[in-house]
Each structure stands twice: as structure tokens, then as C-alpha cells.
Design a protein around this motif. Structure first.
Motif, mmCIF file in Angstrom:
data_model
loop_
_atom_site.group_PDB
_atom_site.id
_atom_site.type_symbol
_atom_site.label_atom_id
_atom_site.label_comp_id
_atom_site.label_asym_id
_atom_site.label_seq_id
_atom_site.Cartn_x
_atom_site.Cartn_y
_atom_site.Cartn_z
ATOM 1 N N GLY A 123 8.340 -9.926 2.626
ATOM 2 C CA GLY A 123 8.893 -8.498 3.185
ATOM 3 C C GLY A 123 8.125 -7.359 2.900
ATOM 4 N N ALA A 124 6.863 -7.426 2.161
ATOM 5 C CA ALA A 124 6.053 -6.141 2.000
ATOM 6 C C ALA A 124 5.653 -5.773 3.132
ATOM 7 N N TYR A 125 5.894 -4.261 3.253
ATOM 8 C CA TYR A 125 5.648 -3.435 4.536
ATOM 9 C C TYR A 125 4.910 -2.218 4.396
ATOM 10 N N LYS A 126 4.599 -1.762 3.062
ATOM 11 C CA LYS A 126 3.739 -0.640 2.975
ATOM 12 C C LYS A 126 2.235 -0.658 3.291
ATOM 13 N N ILE A 127 1.739 0.349 3.817
ATOM 14 C CA ILE A 127 0.574 0.391 4.401
ATOM 15 C C ILE A 127 -0.231 1.474 3.831
ATOM 16 N N ILE A 128 -1.524 1.117 3.087
ATOM 17 C CA ILE A 128 -2.100 2.125 2.502
ATOM 18 C C ILE A 128 -3.188 2.824 3.366
ATOM 19 N N LEU A 162 1.163 4.964 2.265
ATOM 20 C CA LEU A 162 0.726 5.473 0.961
ATOM 21 C C LEU A 162 -0.652 6.044 1.219
ATOM 22 N N LYS A 163 -0.909 7.141 0.638
ATOM 23 C CA LYS A 163 -2.400 7.895 0.871
ATOM 24 C C LYS A 163 -3.237 7.723 -0.024
ATOM 25 N N ALA A 164 -4.427 7.226 0.326
ATOM 26 C CA ALA A 164 -5.507 7.117 -0.778
ATOM 27 C C ALA A 164 -6.697 8.056 -0.262
ATOM 28 N N GLU A 165 -7.893 8.200 -1.001
ATOM 29 C CA GLU A 165 -8.879 8.956 -0.647
ATOM 30 C C GLU A 165 -10.037 8.144 -0.290
ATOM 31 N N ILE A 166 -10.700 8.376 1.123
ATOM 32 C CA ILE A 166 -11.670 7.822 1.609
ATOM 33 C C ILE A 166 -13.051 7.544 0.505
ATOM 34 N N ASN A 167 -13.636 6.517 0.414
ATOM 35 C CA ASN A 167 -14.801 6.337 -0.756
ATOM 36 C C ASN A 167 -14.476 6.201 -1.914
ATOM 37 N N ASN A 168 -13.106 6.247 -2.418
ATOM 38 C CA ASN A 168 -12.624 6.348 -3.696
ATOM 39 C C ASN A 168 -11.733 4.992 -3.871
ATOM 40 N N ILE A 169 -12.369 3.790 -4.337
ATOM 41 C CA ILE A 169 -11.697 2.427 -4.197
ATOM 42 C C ILE A 169 -10.709 2.472 -5.379
ATOM 43 N N ASP A 170 -10.906 3.259 -6.506
ATOM 44 C CA ASP A 170 -9.897 3.442 -7.625
ATOM 45 C C ASP A 170 -8.627 3.869 -6.972
ATOM 46 N N SER A 171 -8.613 5.038 -6.110
ATOM 47 C CA SER A 171 -7.452 5.618 -5.447
ATOM 48 C C SER A 171 -6.492 4.550 -4.746
ATOM 49 N N GLU A 173 -6.518 1.091 -5.171
ATOM 50 C CA GLU A 173 -6.256 0.068 -5.952
ATOM 51 C C GLU A 173 -4.861 0.579 -6.895
ATOM 52 N N SER A 174 -4.934 1.897 -7.166
ATOM 53 C CA SER A 174 -3.883 2.479 -7.847
ATOM 54 C C SER A 174 -2.616 2.434 -7.183
ATOM 55 N N LEU A 175 -2.503 2.352 -5.816
ATOM 56 C CA LEU A 175 -1.107 2.453 -4.994
ATOM 57 C C LEU A 175 -0.721 0.929 -4.535
ATOM 58 N N ILE A 176 -1.597 -0.296 -4.864
ATOM 59 C CA ILE A 176 -1.132 -1.386 -4.836
ATOM 60 C C ILE A 176 0.012 -1.906 -5.456
ATOM 61 N N ASP A 177 1.151 -2.064 -4.899
ATOM 62 C CA ASP A 177 2.101 -3.091 -5.505
ATOM 63 C C ASP A 177 2.849 -4.292 -4.557
ATOM 64 N N ASN A 178 3.809 -4.739 -4.969
ATOM 65 C CA ASN A 178 4.214 -6.192 -4.218
ATOM 66 C C ASN A 178 4.708 -5.785 -2.901
ATOM 67 N N GLU A 179 4.824 -4.491 -2.707
ATOM 68 C CA GLU A 179 5.435 -3.996 -1.447
ATOM 69 C C GLU A 179 4.378 -3.600 -0.373
ATOM 70 N N VAL A 180 3.264 -3.747 -0.794
ATOM 71 C CA VAL A 180 2.069 -3.231 0.110
ATOM 72 C C VAL A 180 1.585 -4.318 0.870
ATOM 73 N N VAL A 181 1.173 -4.319 2.011
ATOM 74 C CA VAL A 181 1.085 -5.228 2.938
ATOM 75 C C VAL A 181 -0.391 -5.092 3.502
ATOM 76 N N LEU A 205 -13.198 -2.844 -0.306
ATOM 77 C CA LEU A 205 -11.827 -2.925 0.258
ATOM 78 C C LEU A 205 -11.474 -4.269 0.933
ATOM 79 N N ARG A 206 -12.488 -4.950 1.263
ATOM 80 C CA ARG A 206 -12.241 -6.063 1.888
ATOM 81 C C ARG A 206 -11.912 -7.002 0.550
ATOM 82 N N LEU A 207 -12.878 -6.932 -0.487
ATOM 83 C CA LEU A 207 -12.604 -7.766 -1.885
ATOM 84 C C LEU A 207 -11.352 -7.372 -2.406
ATOM 85 N N LEU A 208 -10.884 -6.416 -2.519
ATOM 86 C CA LEU A 208 -9.513 -5.691 -2.928
ATOM 87 C C LEU A 208 -8.374 -6.386 -2.126
#
Length: 396
Positions: A123-128, A162-171, A173-181, A205-208
Motif C-alpha cells: 500500500g505504499a503511495y508516497k512519491i518523492i 514529499l519534496k527533496a532537493e535536486i542534486n542532493n541525494i541525502d535530501s 534518502e532522508s524522506l524514504i520510509d515504508n510508505e514511499v513508492v 537515485l537509481r541505486l537508492l
């Protein structure tokens, strides 16, 4: 015919339009009702891949209009079959759904990712997505976009972006949880000012995504169909996304877009996705003509050659007027100004005599260039000549 002789009052006002009416166009040029000509470096926001009234498109329209225009998407038609085959044969994707606009394709990508999450990821539905991104003007795609202020215009937004920053992989990764698809981004943020995602960022991003069982979605509405010097921008980075959206250039000026996905991501059930005009044979016949033209021998090479010419010339202007450089890839480029004169430059350029120049300023401090992919070298030189003259008068 003067502008005040046209009654435009019945058109809904959704943007500021200058007082001119275009009647015809050819290649990189438009002509208004007063027979004034304009060199067009906007091309419908990167829509007219082959310029105005391309002969290849006219031939396809004339031929297909005499055969079949709209049988209903409940049936197969030949142009849509052939275009889908071209797209999958030249990409990492297996299936295609045709739509009418980039926003509709992106809406489909969001639906497909959520359906996949429901079936395959508990049921994961969130998109970064990315800050400053642009994915369309439907309620869901505005919610997915990171454009400043769009979170309040038609509130409440669709939940789950959820909003991350382009070219900032840490931003990211910090948003990923079990609801992110999924992770969704433009390989080059167009409306934000032509900001490319770096090679390292896209590969990470592909690796993540692989590590966390997420889908990677590339919005190539603006960058696809040869705009960056390869058929699709993701191909510059040696990655394989799970979902891709196309629009703008795929139809060369007609309403056409596409949602592409890998076989194991295609989880729609009958009735989940559709649309009255999806896969319309008239539009897909034109899409075939555009596809085949840009894939002719040496066409893509010519895009690279002309983009280098444009990049070098813009950098020379930047150095001459102490601007902040240029950026982009292929024939999607931006010149960064040292002031907020973008809109002023656009207006001055349009009013040049005897011929106007059509430019775009998505941010006050930059100009964006999206010429036809078959723009002539002398037309690039004329653009630079006109910019030089304008800059000499208004820039400090």
C-alpha cells in the motif's frame, strides 16, 4: 490587420498575452496579422520539435486524415501500434500508454506508481519529487510539483508528495520510509531555470531506488524526443528508469503525450486508465513522422553541433556583459543574467524591427532557449546578434 480589429473578449484570460495575433509560421519563423515576422526560440515551450508547419507533419496529417481520424481507444489503430513499437524499441521500456498532454501522462505515472505500491509494496503511495519541479497543472501534478506557491492556490493539495532537493541525494534518502513508492524528477528542471540533474545524482537515485524497492520515474515531457542530443535525456546517464513520461516534442505541435513503463510495473486493471482521445491515429501518425525525422542519420548529431554553437555563443555574451554563464544540455539552454531584466528583454526582443524575436524568461534573472531541433545555424547567429544589441542598450 491591426490587433484592435480582433475581438478576443470570448477567450478566458489565463495569461498575459501581447497585442498580436499569429496567422502562420514556417520553420523557426512566425508571422502575425500585420505580416511582421518573428524568429521563434520558444517554439511553444519546446513543443515544435521540427518547427512550425513542418512538411513531414503536414504530409502525415493529410494522409492519415483521409484514412482514419478517431475509431475510439477501445480499438487498435495502426499509427498508435507503430509509434508504440518505435518507442519501446529505442528505450528501456516495454509498454506505452498514449495521452494528450504532459500533465495527463504524469497523472498516469502517479496512478501507475500508486497502483504498483498497493499491489507490490503493502500500500505504499508516497512519491518523492523535487523542489522547484514542474509536472503539470492538474490538481495531482500541481501537488507533485515543487513550484513555489502552488501548495496554496487550489488547496488542499493531493496528499503524498514529499519534496527533496535536486542534486542532493541525502535530501532524498532522508524522506524514504515504508510508505514511499517512487522517486519522480525531471532530468533537467525546465521551469525552474534549466537546472540539470547531475550524472552522479541520477545514478545514485537509481541505486537508492533499487536498495529500497522504489520506482524511478523520469518526467521527460520537455527533455525527451531529441531535445538534449539523445532521444531521451536519461540515456546520457547509463541508467534505466522504471517509468518515463513524454509530451511536447513527441507530437511536434499536436496534442500527444506518452506514459512508458517496464513490463513488471504495468499493473493497471481494465478501467484504471483511459481517455477519449488516447492513441488517436491522427496524432500518433504525426508522432511517427516526428520520431522518424529526428531519428534520420545525422539528425541527432546536428542537434549536438548546433547546441555547441549556441552554448559557445551564449558564453561569449556572458563574458562580454559580465553575466553569470549559461547551462543546459542540447537545445534546452539558459543564459543567467546579472539582474532581473528577463521579462524586459523578452518584451524588447518581441518589439524589434523589422523582425521580432520570441524569447522566454521563466525566472526574472534568466532567459531560456528552446528552438526547433532543426533550427539553422544562421538563425542561431541572428539570435546572438539581436541579444548582443539588446544587452548593449540595457545591461550594465
Amino acid at each position: 490587420m491591426k490587433f484592435d480589429q480582433f475581438d478576443c473578449s470570448s477567450l478566458m484570460e489565463i495569461t498575459h498575452r501581447p497585442d498580436l495575433v499569429f496567422l502562420q509560421g514556417s520553420g523557426s519563423w512566425l508571422e502575425d496579422s500585420n505580416k511582421k515576422r518573428y524568429l521563434d526560440f520558444v517554439q511553444g515551450w519546446a513543443v515544435n520539435a521540427l518547427g512550425h508547419s513542418a512538411s513531414e507533419m503536414i504530409t502525415a496529417i493529410e494522409r492519415q486524415s483521409k484514412l482514419l481520424i478517431n475509431p475510439s481507444p477501445a480499438f487498435y489503430n495502426l499509427p498508435s501500434i507503430e509509434l508504440a513499437s518505435r518507442l519501446t524499441s529505442n528505450s528501456c521500456f516495454d509498454k506505452v500508454f498514449f495521452a494528450n498532454s504532459g500533465a495527463e501522462a504524469n497523472e498516469g505515472a502517479i496512478k501507475l506508481a500508486r497502483k504498483w505500491g498497493k499491489i507490490k509494496k503493502n500500500g505504499a503511495y508516497k512519491i518523492i519529487t523535487m523542489k522547484d519541479s514542474f509536472h503539470g497543472r492538474t490538481i495531482a501534478t500541481m501537488s507533485a510539483s515543487g513550484k513555489l506557491g502552488w501548495d496554496t492556490i487550489f488547496a488542499p493539495q493531493v496528499d503524498g508528495f514529499l519534496k527533496a532537493e535536486i542534486n542532493n541525494i541525502d535530501s532524498v534518502e532522508s524522506l524514504i520510509d515504508n510508505e514511499v513508492v517512487a522517486i519522480m524528477l525531471e532530468p533537467i528542471q525546465g521551469e525552474a531555470g534549466v537546472i540539470p540533474a547531475s550524472d552522479d545524482f541520477l545514478k545514485n537515485l537509481r541505486l537508492l531506488a533499487n536498495k529500497n524497492n522504489l520506482l524511478l520515474i523520469v518526467d521527460e515531457v520537455q527533455t525527451g524526443m531529441g531535445r538534449t542530443g539523445k532521444l531521451f535525456a536519461y540515456q546520457h546517464h547509463n541508467i534505466s528508469p522504471d517509468i518515463m513520461t513524454l509530451g511536447k516534442g513527441i507530437g511536434g505541435g499536436l496534442p500527444l503525450s506518452a506514459l512508458l513503463a517496464r513490463e513488471d510495473v504495468c499493473v493497471f486493471s481494465y478501467g484504471d486508465q483511459g481517455g477519449t482521445y488516447n492513441g488517436n491515429p491522427l496524432c500518433t501518425a504525426v508522432g511517427l513522422a516526428v520520431f522518424d525525422t529526428i531519428n534520420e542519420p545525422n539528425f541527432m548529431k546536428s542537434i549536438v553541433t548546433k547546441s555547441e554553437r549556441l552554448s559557445i555563443a551564449l558564453n561569449k555574451l556572458s563574458n562580454k556583459y559580465n553575466l553569470l554563464g549559461e547551462r543546459g544540455k542540447g537545445l534546452l539552454r539558459a543564459l543567467i543574467l546579472n539582474s532581473d531584466d528577463g521579462n524586459n528583454i523578452v518584451e524588447i526582443a518581441r518589439n524589434l524591427e523589422p523582425n521580432g524575436l520570441l524569447l522566454n524568461s521563466p525566472r526574472p534573472n534568466l532567459l531560456r532557449f528552446m528552438p526547433a531541433l532543426n533550427v539553422k545555424e544562421e538563425e542561431i547567429d541572428l539570435l546572438i546578434y539581436n541579444l548582443d544589441n539588446i544587452f548593449s542598450k540595457i545591461l550594465k
